[in-house]
Write a protein that holds these residues in place. Structure first.
Motif, PDB file in Angstrom:
ATOM      1  N   SER A  62       0.851  -1.185   0.000  1.00 43.02           N
ATOM      2  CA  SER A  62       0.000   0.000   0.000  1.00 43.02           C
ATOM      3  C   SER A  62       0.886   1.233   0.000  1.00 43.02           C
ATOM      4  N   ILE A  63       0.319   2.338  -0.487  1.00 42.00           N
ATOM      5  CA  ILE A  63       1.020   3.609  -0.522  1.00 42.00           C
ATOM      6  C   ILE A  63       0.236   4.549   0.377  1.00 42.00           C
ATOM      7  N   ASP A  64       0.892   5.026   1.419  1.00 42.01           N
ATOM      8  CA  ASP A  64       0.260   5.816   2.467  1.00 42.01           C
ATOM      9  C   ASP A  64       0.862   7.222   2.427  1.00 42.01           C
ATOM     10  N   ILE A  65       0.059   8.233   2.093  1.00 38.65           N
ATOM     11  CA  ILE A  65       0.526   9.615   2.030  1.00 38.65           C
ATOM     12  C   ILE A  65      -0.022  10.325   3.261  1.00 38.65           C
ATOM     13  N   ARG A  66       0.851  10.819   4.135  1.00 37.27           N
ATOM     14  CA  ARG A  66       0.451  11.363   5.436  1.00 37.27           C
ATOM     15  C   ARG A  66       1.112  12.690   5.745  1.00 37.27           C
ATOM     16  N   GLU A  67       0.383  13.519   6.493  1.00 41.28           N
ATOM     17  CA  GLU A  67       0.991  14.675   7.132  1.00 41.28           C
ATOM     18  C   GLU A  67       1.697  14.150   8.372  1.00 41.28           C
ATOM     19  N   VAL A  68       2.784  14.774   8.740  1.00 35.26           N
ATOM     20  CA  VAL A  68       3.488  14.392   9.961  1.00 35.26           C
ATOM     21  C   VAL A  68       3.647  15.632  10.833  1.00 35.26           C
ATOM     22  N   TYR A  69       3.735  15.419  12.122  1.00 27.40           N
ATOM     23  CA  TYR A  69       3.898  16.519  13.060  1.00 27.40           C
ATOM     24  C   TYR A  69       4.730  16.040  14.230  1.00 27.40           C
ATOM     25  N   LYS A  70       5.309  16.986  14.951  1.00 22.34           N
ATOM     26  CA  LYS A  70       6.121  16.646  16.106  1.00 22.34           C
ATOM     27  C   LYS A  70       5.221  16.650  17.341  1.00 22.34           C
ATOM     28  N   ASP A  71       5.188  15.528  18.055  1.00 18.36           N
ATOM     29  CA  ASP A  71       4.410  15.404  19.281  1.00 18.36           C
ATOM     30  C   ASP A  71       4.960  16.380  20.321  1.00 18.36           C
ATOM     31  N   LYS A  72       4.076  17.166  20.933  1.00 18.47           N
ATOM     32  CA  LYS A  72       4.508  18.182  21.894  1.00 18.47           C
ATOM     33  C   LYS A  72       5.114  17.585  23.156  1.00 18.47           C
ATOM     34  N   VAL A  73       4.640  16.405  23.549  1.00 16.27           N
ATOM     35  CA  VAL A  73       5.120  15.780  24.782  1.00 16.27           C
ATOM     36  C   VAL A  73       6.390  14.970  24.543  1.00 16.27           C
ATOM     37  N   THR A  74       6.351  14.059  23.575  1.00 18.90           N
ATOM     38  CA  THR A  74       7.476  13.146  23.359  1.00 18.90           C
ATOM     39  C   THR A  74       8.506  13.675  22.358  1.00 18.90           C
ATOM     40  N   GLU A  76       8.513  13.279  19.309  1.00 15.20           N
ATOM     41  CA  GLU A  76       8.658  12.329  18.205  1.00 15.20           C
ATOM     42  C   GLU A  76       7.814  12.793  17.028  1.00 15.20           C
ATOM     43  N   MET A  77       8.231  12.414  15.812  1.00 18.73           N
ATOM     44  CA  MET A  77       7.422  12.692  14.634  1.00 18.73           C
ATOM     45  C   MET A  77       6.266  11.698  14.618  1.00 18.73           C
ATOM     46  N   ARG A  78       5.057  12.215  14.472  1.00 22.16           N
ATOM     47  CA  ARG A  78       3.847  11.391  14.487  1.00 22.16           C
ATOM     48  C   ARG A  78       3.119  11.530  13.155  1.00 22.16           C
ATOM     49  N   ARG A  79       2.344  10.521  12.812  1.00 21.11           N
ATOM     50  CA  ARG A  79       1.558  10.550  11.580  1.00 21.11           C
ATOM     51  C   ARG A  79       0.194  11.169  11.854  1.00 21.11           C
ATOM     52  N   GLY A  80      -0.239  11.991  10.917  1.00 24.58           N
ATOM     53  CA  GLY A  80      -1.541  12.630  11.041  1.00 24.58           C
ATOM     54  C   GLY A  80      -2.466  12.202   9.915  1.00 24.58           C
ATOM     55  N   LYS A  81      -3.251  13.155   9.441  1.00 18.34           N
ATOM     56  CA  LYS A  81      -4.233  12.892   8.386  1.00 18.34           C
ATOM     57  C   LYS A  81      -3.543  12.456   7.103  1.00 18.34           C
ATOM     58  N   GLY A  82      -4.278  11.687   6.313  1.00 19.42           N
ATOM     59  CA  GLY A  82      -3.726  11.260   5.040  1.00 19.42           C
ATOM     60  C   GLY A  82      -4.625  10.271   4.343  1.00 19.42           C
ATOM     61  N   ILE A  83      -4.065   9.607   3.360  1.00 20.70           N
ATOM     62  CA  ILE A  83      -4.811   8.613   2.590  1.00 20.70           C
ATOM     63  C   ILE A  83      -3.897   7.421   2.322  1.00 20.70           C
ATOM     64  N   CYS A  84      -4.489   6.241   2.378  1.00 22.00           N
ATOM     65  CA  CYS A  84      -3.762   5.011   2.112  1.00 22.00           C
ATOM     66  C   CYS A  84      -4.371   4.354   0.878  1.00 22.00           C
ATOM     67  N   LEU A  85      -3.548   4.181  -0.156  1.00 23.30           N
ATOM     68  CA  LEU A  85      -4.038   3.594  -1.400  1.00 23.30           C
ATOM     69  C   LEU A  85      -3.562   2.159  -1.546  1.00 23.30           C
ATOM     70  N   PRO A  86      -4.495   1.233  -1.801  1.00 19.50           N
ATOM     71  CA  PRO A  86      -4.070  -0.130  -2.138  1.00 19.50           C
ATOM     72  C   PRO A  86      -3.333  -0.096  -3.483  1.00 19.50           C
ATOM     73  N   LEU A  87      -2.593  -1.119  -3.770  1.00 18.54           N
ATOM     74  CA  LEU A  87      -1.771  -1.164  -4.967  1.00 18.54           C
ATOM     75  C   LEU A  87      -2.576  -0.911  -6.247  1.00 18.54           C
ATOM     76  N   ALA A  88      -3.774  -1.460  -6.354  1.00 13.70           N
ATOM     77  CA  ALA A  88      -4.596  -1.281  -7.561  1.00 13.70           C
ATOM     78  C   ALA A  88      -4.946   0.196  -7.768  1.00 13.70           C
ATOM     79  N   GLN A  89      -5.283   0.906  -6.698  1.00 13.04           N
ATOM     80  CA  GLN A  89      -5.616   2.326  -6.812  1.00 13.04           C
ATOM     81  C   GLN A  89      -4.370   3.149  -7.127  1.00 13.04           C
ATOM     82  N   TRP A  90      -3.236   2.768  -6.571  1.00 13.03           N
ATOM     83  CA  TRP A  90      -1.981   3.455  -6.873  1.00 13.03           C
ATOM     84  C   TRP A  90      -1.661   3.331  -8.354  1.00 13.03           C
ATOM     85  N   LYS A  91      -1.810   2.114  -8.909  1.00 14.32           N
ATOM     86  CA  LYS A  91      -1.536   1.903 -10.329  1.00 14.32           C
ATOM     87  C   LYS A  91      -2.479   2.742 -11.188  1.00 14.32           C
TER      88      LYS A  91
END
Length: 110
Positions: A62-74, A76-91
């Protein structure tokens, strides 16, 4: 996993207790950590966007396109909103790229 009469049945795992969260804190979901897994490839689109190529639980890529942000507490870079495409949709999206480019060009020329 239990196999009976040629059928596979997955045994349920005991439920784990949820941690208590105090005001102002958020639960940390394991799938959202920036650590990822060894079968995952991470590519940077921009400062705040990433593309992750990873397998679904079925093993299909799968191809997952995501916004990332830095967690204020830890911090760490965290994943936010986005879309995940199965291989057929990516093609299919790749097949549509010439038409998408053409539509962009029309918009820019107007």
């Amino acid at each position: 996993m239990v196999v009976a009469c040629g059928l596979t049945r997955v045994q349920k795992q005991p439920k784990t207790k949820k941690q208590k969260v105090t005001a102002g804190q958020k639960r940390k979901a394991p799938s959202e950590s920036s650590g990822g897994n060894s079968n995952e490839t991470e590519l940077e689109l921009s400062n705040k966007r990433r593309v992750f190529v990873r397998p679904f639980s079925s093993g299909e890529p799968s191809i997952d396109i995501r916004e990332v942000y830095k967690d204020k507490v830890t911090k760490e870079m965290r994943r936010g909103k986005g879309i995940c495409l199965p291989l057929a949709q990516w093609k299919r999206l790749k097949e549509l790229l010439p038409e998408i480019d053409e539509a962009i060009e029309k918009l820019q020329n107007n």
